[in-house]
Design an enzyme around this catalytic site. Structure first.
Site, short mmCIF file in Angstrom:
data_model
loop_
_atom_site.label_atom_id
_atom_site.label_comp_id
_atom_site.label_asym_id
_atom_site.label_seq_id
_atom_site.Cartn_x
_atom_site.Cartn_y
_atom_site.Cartn_z
N THR A 11 0.87 -1.18 0.00
CA THR A 11 0.00 0.00 0.00
C THR A 11 0.90 1.23 0.00
OG1 THR A 11 -2.02 0.98 0.92
CG2 THR A 11 -0.37 0.23 2.52
N CYS B 247 -3.32 7.99 7.82
CA CYS B 247 -3.94 6.66 7.80
C CYS B 247 -3.02 5.67 8.50
CB CYS B 247 -4.13 6.18 6.36
SG CYS B 247 -5.29 7.15 5.38
N HIS C 273 -5.82 -0.86 5.11
CA HIS C 273 -5.40 0.55 5.06
C HIS C 273 -6.59 1.38 5.54
CE1 HIS C 273 -3.23 3.91 2.53
NE2 HIS C 273 -3.99 4.46 3.47
#
Lengths: 197, 150
Positions: free
Chosen positions: B22, B28, B45
């Protein structure tokens, strides 16, 4: 979870509003940099907030982002996004050695003019906060901005206007995001303005 | 070998020799869950700690995303007792937000709390700071490689 579509009329109204704001903003920046600032036709999209960064560039692309929050009768954000090289060229042209603060000031003027025009046109009180700057991976920066809407919404209204200062070799873009409630309010005001509601 | 990219507010489950990745993690948080014996795992995520109302994308939030993934893993006979975790992200990209209240810090706190509450041990963390991160999760080894621009 798909975003409800704007009607063509609503889209036209929002495009008109965005064009008005952006052209005022471009004019004021042109006076500071002493060069013409050209703006593109604004793009208006209502989209899931996770999809916002991909409309702006590659996830890992290094970008300089100036963030200004819109408060008052509508809530949202204004983002000025340029590559670090373009940001540097723009700042060097007007205030050598002042980097972040000069860029924030440019964004401040840009957005202030645009918001002023919008406030007047829509009859909404729109104020802005002090600008903040970050340079890093595009998606890392943008997700922090959109996440503030994410506790309440799945979708966000994104208005974007690309700008070019040809004489300085600078290209960038200005983005406005509004939450759903604010979007509805802006559309309502547009309709009142057009005498259709 | 396949490299599977996980978008924001999403997850993927895979096994060796695949790699889960990712990119552009800011405030995040990415959660890597690993089952060593079967060399399989999940990558989440997440964007925010918890939903403040119903009807929103459940994969955006740490609590609902984690419970979704644990259910999916259990369908493959992987129980939470077999899992270990690595946690990455939770940065603060803009300097004016206060660090205790930043979304990144709240995400990290929530993820730690959630993993602890289901007895999944956190083996490693790379969290906080002011820089974006990307990661690759190697399901052959359970290793997580993090890259950053700064």
């Amino acid at each position: 979870m798909r975003a409800p579509l704007l009607t063509p009329l609503e889209r036209d109204m929002l495009t008109e509003v965005a064009t008005l704001g952006a052209s005022r903003a471009a004019g004021s920046i042109a006076r500071i940099v002493h060069h013409n600032v050209d703006i593109d036709v604004p793009q208006i999209t209502l989209l899931p907030l996770e999809e916002v960064p991909a409309t702006m560039g590659e996830a890992e692309q290094d970008m300089t982002v100036v963030l200004i929050k819109i408060i008052g009768d509508a809530t949202g954000t204004i983002l000025m996004i340029l590559t670090p090289e373009n940001a540097n060229r723009l700042v060097t042209a007007i205030a050598p050695g002042m980097e972040a603060s000069a860029l924030e000031e440019i964004a401040n003027i840009f957005s202030g003019r645009a918001l002023g025009a919008l406030s007047k046109f829509l009859g909404l009180k729109l104020l802005q906060t002090i600008p903040d700057t970050a340079t890093d991976m595009l998606r890392a920066i943008i997700n922090e901005v959109t996440s503030e809407l994410g506790t309440q919404e799945d979708n966000v209204l994104l208005m974007s206007v690309g700008f070019t200062v040809t004489a300085l070799g600078v290209k960038g873009a200005l983005y406005y995001t509004f939450d759903t409630v604010s979007t509805q309010q802006i559309i309502l005001k547009c309709k009142q303005h057009a005498g259709q509601s | 070998m396949q490299k599977i990219e996980v978008d924001t507010s999403n997850y993927a489950i895979a096994s060796a020799p695949d790699i889960l990745s990712t990119s552009g993690i800011g405030s995040c948080v990415a959660i890597c869950l690993y089952q060593k014996e079967r060399k399989c795992g999940a990558l989440l995520h997440i964007m925010l700690p918890r939903a403040e109302k119903d009807g929103l994308n459940p994969l955006r939030f740490a609590d609902t995303a984690l419970s979704t993934v644990l259910v999916e893993l259990s369908k493959q006979n992987i129980t939470k007792e077999q899992l270990v975790a690595k946690v990455v992200g939770g940065a603060q990209m803009f300097k004016n937000a206060t660090s205790e209240n930043s979304i990144g810090a709240r995400n990290v706190a929530e993820v730690r709390l959630l993993l602890t509450s289901v007895n999944i041990a956190i083996m490693a963390e790379d969290v906080g700071g002011t820089n974006g991160r990307s990661l690759e999760f190697n399901l052959e080894t359970g290793g997580v490689t993090i890259s950053s621009k700064k």
